[in-house]
Design a protein around this motif. Structure first.
Motif, PDB file in Angstrom:
ATOM      1  N   ALA A   1      -2.946   6.221  -5.158  1.00  9.17           N
ATOM      2  CA  ALA A   1      -3.177   7.546  -4.344  1.00  9.17           C
ATOM      3  C   ALA A   1      -4.258   7.602  -4.158  1.00  9.17           C
ATOM      4  O   ALA A   1      -4.821   8.102  -2.715  1.00  9.17           O
ATOM      5  CB  ALA A   1      -1.655   8.385  -4.314  1.00  9.17           C
TER       6      ALA A   1
ATOM      7  N   LYS B   1       0.912   3.609  -3.427  1.00 10.71           N
ATOM      8  CA  LYS B   1       0.814   5.208  -2.927  1.00 10.71           C
ATOM      9  C   LYS B   1       1.956   6.762  -3.552  1.00 10.71           C
ATOM     10  O   LYS B   1       1.664   7.647  -4.049  1.00 10.71           O
ATOM     11  CB  LYS B   1       0.822   5.534  -1.573  1.00 10.71           C
ATOM     12  CG  LYS B   1      -0.201   5.271  -0.549  1.00 10.71           C
ATOM     13  CD  LYS B   1      -0.555   5.616   0.805  1.00 10.71           C
ATOM     14  CE  LYS B   1      -2.031   5.719   1.451  1.00 10.71           C
ATOM     15  NZ  LYS B   1      -1.970   5.741   3.039  1.00 10.71           N
ATOM     16  N   GLN B   2       2.489   5.592  -3.530  1.00  9.91           N
ATOM     17  CA  GLN B   2       4.228   6.561  -3.704  1.00  9.91           C
ATOM     18  C   GLN B   2       4.261   6.605  -5.325  1.00  9.91           C
ATOM     19  O   GLN B   2       4.450   7.331  -6.436  1.00  9.91           O
ATOM     20  CB  GLN B   2       5.130   6.304  -3.354  1.00  9.91           C
ATOM     21  CG  GLN B   2       5.910   6.485  -1.402  1.00  9.91           C
ATOM     22  CD  GLN B   2       6.744   7.134  -1.005  1.00  9.91           C
ATOM     23  OE1 GLN B   2       7.576   7.422  -1.387  1.00  9.91           O
ATOM     24  NE2 GLN B   2       6.445   8.279  -0.064  1.00  9.91           N
TER      25      GLN B   2
ATOM     26  N   ILE C   1       1.023  -1.565   0.030  1.00  3.61           N
ATOM     27  CA  ILE C   1       0.195   0.118   0.177  1.00  3.61           C
ATOM     28  C   ILE C   1       0.580   0.543  -0.438  1.00  3.61           C
ATOM     29  O   ILE C   1       0.537   1.821  -0.386  1.00  3.61           O
ATOM     30  CB  ILE C   1      -1.284  -0.057   0.810  1.00  3.61           C
ATOM     31  CG1 ILE C   1      -2.565  -1.225   0.940  1.00  3.61           C
ATOM     32  CG2 ILE C   1      -1.813   1.269   1.315  1.00  3.61           C
ATOM     33  CD1 ILE C   1      -2.961  -1.181   2.039  1.00  3.61           C
TER      34      ILE C   1
ATOM     35  N   ALA D   1      -6.643   5.616  -2.843  1.00  2.20           N
ATOM     36  CA  ALA D   1      -6.926   5.807  -0.864  1.00  2.20           C
ATOM     37  C   ALA D   1      -7.256   6.885  -0.588  1.00  2.20           C
ATOM     38  O   ALA D   1      -7.397   6.089   0.482  1.00  2.20           O
ATOM     39  CB  ALA D   1      -5.273   4.604  -0.988  1.00  2.20           C
ATOM     40  N   ASN D   2      -6.365   7.571  -1.051  1.00  2.00           N
ATOM     41  CA  ASN D   2      -7.191   8.820  -0.334  1.00  2.00           C
ATOM     42  C   ASN D   2      -8.303   8.661  -0.488  1.00  2.00           C
ATOM     43  O   ASN D   2      -9.321   9.236   0.707  1.00  2.00           O
ATOM     44  CB  ASN D   2      -6.997  10.280  -1.030  1.00  2.00           C
ATOM     45  CG  ASN D   2      -6.574  11.779  -0.306  1.00  2.00           C
ATOM     46  OD1 ASN D   2      -6.601  11.200   0.774  1.00  2.00           O
ATOM     47  ND2 ASN D   2      -6.994  12.305  -0.878  1.00  2.00           N
TER      48      ASN D   2
END
Length: 79
Positions: free
Chosen positions: A28, A21-22, A17, A31-32
């Protein structure tokens, strides 16, 4: 009810994860968005806010759909 944070839902994917995200802007964003929905739902649950059941159920459905998309991405290892 407790948190449904991604790292709690998918403890075996904590590193993946963070990595996605990076490296993956789309992941990302998902996930946000998931985090925002989860926070909103948890806030409503903890305050017993008078939300229409339909609105509350829609939020939970959105969170579930996002969780499903995120899980598929984690399984596929795309990034």
């Amino acid at each position: 009810m407790g948190s449904h944070a991604l790292t709690i839902e998918f403890p075996e994917y904590v590193d993946k994860i963070a990595e996605l995200k990076q490296l993956d802007a789309d992941f990302a964003r998902m996930a946000n968005e998931y985090h925002k929905l989860d926070h909103q739902i948890a806030g409503l649950e903890s305050r017993d806010m008078p939300v229409s059941d339909q609105h509350f159920e829609e939020l939970k459905m959105q969170r579930l759909q996002l969780k499903d998309q995120i899980y598929k991405r984690l399984l596929n290892g795309q990034g």
